[in-house]
Write a protein that holds these residues in place. Structure first.
Motif, PDB file in Angstrom:
ATOM      1  N   VAL A  28       0.887  -1.166   0.000  1.00  0.00           N
ATOM      2  CA  VAL A  28       0.000   0.000   0.000  1.00  0.00           C
ATOM      3  C   VAL A  28       0.925   1.216   0.000  1.00  0.00           C
ATOM      4  N   VAL A  29       0.698   2.157  -0.923  1.00  0.00           N
ATOM      5  CA  VAL A  29       1.588   3.305  -1.057  1.00  0.00           C
ATOM      6  C   VAL A  29       0.843   4.611  -0.806  1.00  0.00           C
ATOM      7  N   SER A  30       1.599   5.630  -0.460  1.00  0.00           N
ATOM      8  CA  SER A  30       1.031   6.959  -0.265  1.00  0.00           C
ATOM      9  C   SER A  30       0.622   7.537  -1.610  1.00  0.00           C
ATOM     10  N   PRO A  31      -0.610   8.032  -1.741  1.00  0.00           N
ATOM     11  CA  PRO A  31      -1.048   8.580  -3.029  1.00  0.00           C
ATOM     12  C   PRO A  31      -0.386   9.922  -3.361  1.00  0.00           C
ATOM     13  N   LEU A  32       0.022  10.675  -2.343  1.00  0.00           N
ATOM     14  CA  LEU A  32       0.683  11.974  -2.484  1.00  0.00           C
ATOM     15  C   LEU A  32       1.727  12.109  -1.392  1.00  0.00           C
ATOM     16  N   SER A  33       2.641  13.046  -1.548  1.00  0.00           N
ATOM     17  CA  SER A  33       3.601  13.283  -0.473  1.00  0.00           C
ATOM     18  C   SER A  33       2.890  13.924   0.710  1.00  0.00           C
ATOM     19  N   GLY A  34       3.445  13.728   1.890  1.00  0.00           N
ATOM     20  CA  GLY A  34       2.835  14.297   3.081  1.00  0.00           C
ATOM     21  C   GLY A  34       3.516  13.800   4.338  1.00  0.00           C
ATOM     22  N   THR A  35       2.848  14.019   5.466  1.00  0.00           N
ATOM     23  CA  THR A  35       3.365  13.625   6.774  1.00  0.00           C
ATOM     24  C   THR A  35       2.410  12.640   7.427  1.00  0.00           C
ATOM     25  N   VAL A  36       2.953  11.547   7.948  1.00  0.00           N
ATOM     26  CA  VAL A  36       2.143  10.549   8.643  1.00  0.00           C
ATOM     27  C   VAL A  36       1.667  11.155   9.960  1.00  0.00           C
ATOM     28  N   LYS A  37       0.356  11.272  10.112  1.00  0.00           N
ATOM     29  CA  LYS A  37      -0.233  11.824  11.330  1.00  0.00           C
ATOM     30  C   LYS A  37      -0.654  10.737  12.307  1.00  0.00           C
ATOM     31  N   PHE A  38      -0.882   9.521  11.804  1.00  0.00           N
ATOM     32  CA  PHE A  38      -1.258   8.395  12.659  1.00  0.00           C
ATOM     33  C   PHE A  38      -0.830   7.118  11.968  1.00  0.00           C
ATOM     34  N   ALA A  39      -0.268   6.198  12.737  1.00  0.00           N
ATOM     35  CA  ALA A  39       0.089   4.869  12.242  1.00  0.00           C
ATOM     36  C   ALA A  39      -0.101   3.897  13.395  1.00  0.00           C
ATOM     37  N   GLY A  40      -1.156   3.109  13.323  1.00  0.00           N
ATOM     38  CA  GLY A  40      -1.440   2.169  14.398  1.00  0.00           C
ATOM     39  C   GLY A  40      -2.797   1.537  14.222  1.00  0.00           C
ATOM     40  N   THR A  41      -3.310   0.944  15.276  1.00  0.00           N
ATOM     41  CA  THR A  41      -4.613   0.281  15.243  1.00  0.00           C
ATOM     42  C   THR A  41      -5.678   1.257  15.719  1.00  0.00           C
ATOM     43  N   PHE A  42      -6.799   1.291  15.000  1.00  0.00           N
ATOM     44  CA  PHE A  42      -7.878   2.209  15.357  1.00  0.00           C
ATOM     45  C   PHE A  42      -9.231   1.542  15.144  1.00  0.00           C
ATOM     46  N   ARG A  43      -9.963   1.357  16.211  1.00  0.00           N
ATOM     47  CA  ARG A  43     -11.331   0.819  16.222  1.00  0.00           C
ATOM     48  C   ARG A  43     -11.507  -0.316  15.223  1.00  0.00           C
ATOM     49  N   ASN A  44     -12.583  -0.292  14.441  1.00  0.00           N
ATOM     50  CA  ASN A  44     -12.862  -1.393  13.515  1.00  0.00           C
ATOM     51  C   ASN A  44     -12.126  -1.239  12.179  1.00  0.00           C
ATOM     52  N   TYR A  45     -11.245  -0.242  12.072  1.00  0.00           N
ATOM     53  CA  TYR A  45     -10.447  -0.080  10.859  1.00  0.00           C
ATOM     54  C   TYR A  45      -9.201  -0.955  10.889  1.00  0.00           C
ATOM     55  N   GLY A  46      -8.902  -1.558  11.996  1.00  0.00           N
ATOM     56  CA  GLY A  46      -7.691  -2.368  12.123  1.00  0.00           C
ATOM     57  C   GLY A  46      -6.460  -1.485  12.065  1.00  0.00           C
ATOM     58  N   ARG A  47      -5.395  -2.007  11.459  1.00  0.00           N
ATOM     59  CA  ARG A  47      -4.175  -1.204  11.296  1.00  0.00           C
ATOM     60  C   ARG A  47      -4.455  -0.117  10.270  1.00  0.00           C
ATOM     61  N   MET A  48      -4.072   1.117  10.628  1.00  0.00           N
ATOM     62  CA  MET A  48      -4.475   2.260   9.808  1.00  0.00           C
ATOM     63  C   MET A  48      -3.347   3.280   9.742  1.00  0.00           C
ATOM     64  N   VAL A  49      -3.219   3.936   8.588  1.00  0.00           N
ATOM     65  CA  VAL A  49      -2.266   5.029   8.399  1.00  0.00           C
ATOM     66  C   VAL A  49      -3.047   6.249   7.912  1.00  0.00           C
ATOM     67  N   ILE A  50      -2.793   7.403   8.543  1.00  0.00           N
ATOM     68  CA  ILE A  50      -3.386   8.669   8.103  1.00  0.00           C
ATOM     69  C   ILE A  50      -2.239   9.581   7.688  1.00  0.00           C
ATOM     70  N   ILE A  51      -2.309  10.090   6.461  1.00  0.00           N
ATOM     71  CA  ILE A  51      -1.286  10.986   5.939  1.00  0.00           C
ATOM     72  C   ILE A  51      -1.916  12.339   5.654  1.00  0.00           C
ATOM     73  N   GLU A  52      -1.276  13.401   6.153  1.00  0.00           N
ATOM     74  CA  GLU A  52      -1.734  14.761   5.878  1.00  0.00           C
ATOM     75  C   GLU A  52      -0.949  15.299   4.676  1.00  0.00           C
TER      76      GLU A  52
END
Length: 92
Positions: A28-52
């Motif tokens: 799974v790759v980042s669609p655009l450049s940015g900064t990782v704001k969250f990387a971990g497990t979150f509720r029913n999303y399982g392992r999740m990455v949020i990029i700003e």
């Protein structure tokens, strides 16, 4: 694309994202450049990455099998951020 933005979900609500199908263990790759704001497990999303991204936009990638980035890390467009689970799944 399994579910498009605005498509009806099985519960009848409008989807607020895009669900993309791929082979198990695919990167799974980042669609655009940015900064990782969250990387971990979150509720029913399982392992999740949020990029700003610039302009206040965010990419949320959930249901990952593994994560290869850390919160605060800068990523380039196309840079791997994790992998899908090794077995087929749908919906995190």
């Amino acid at each position: 694309i399994l579910t498009g933005y605005g498509d009806r979900t099985p519960l009848g609500a409008a989807s607020e994202g895009v669900e993309i199908g791929a082979r198990p263990s695919s990167p799974v790759v980042s669609p655009l450049s940015g900064t990782v704001k969250f990387a971990g497990t979150f509720r029913n999303y399982g392992r999740m990455v949020i990029i700003e991204h610039k302009g206040g936009y965010h990419s949320l990638m959930g249901g990952l099998g593994s994560i290869s980035v850390s919160t605060g890390q800068d990523v380039d467009a196309g840079e791997p951020v994790g992998k899908l689970p090794g077995t087929p799944s749908r919906g995190g």
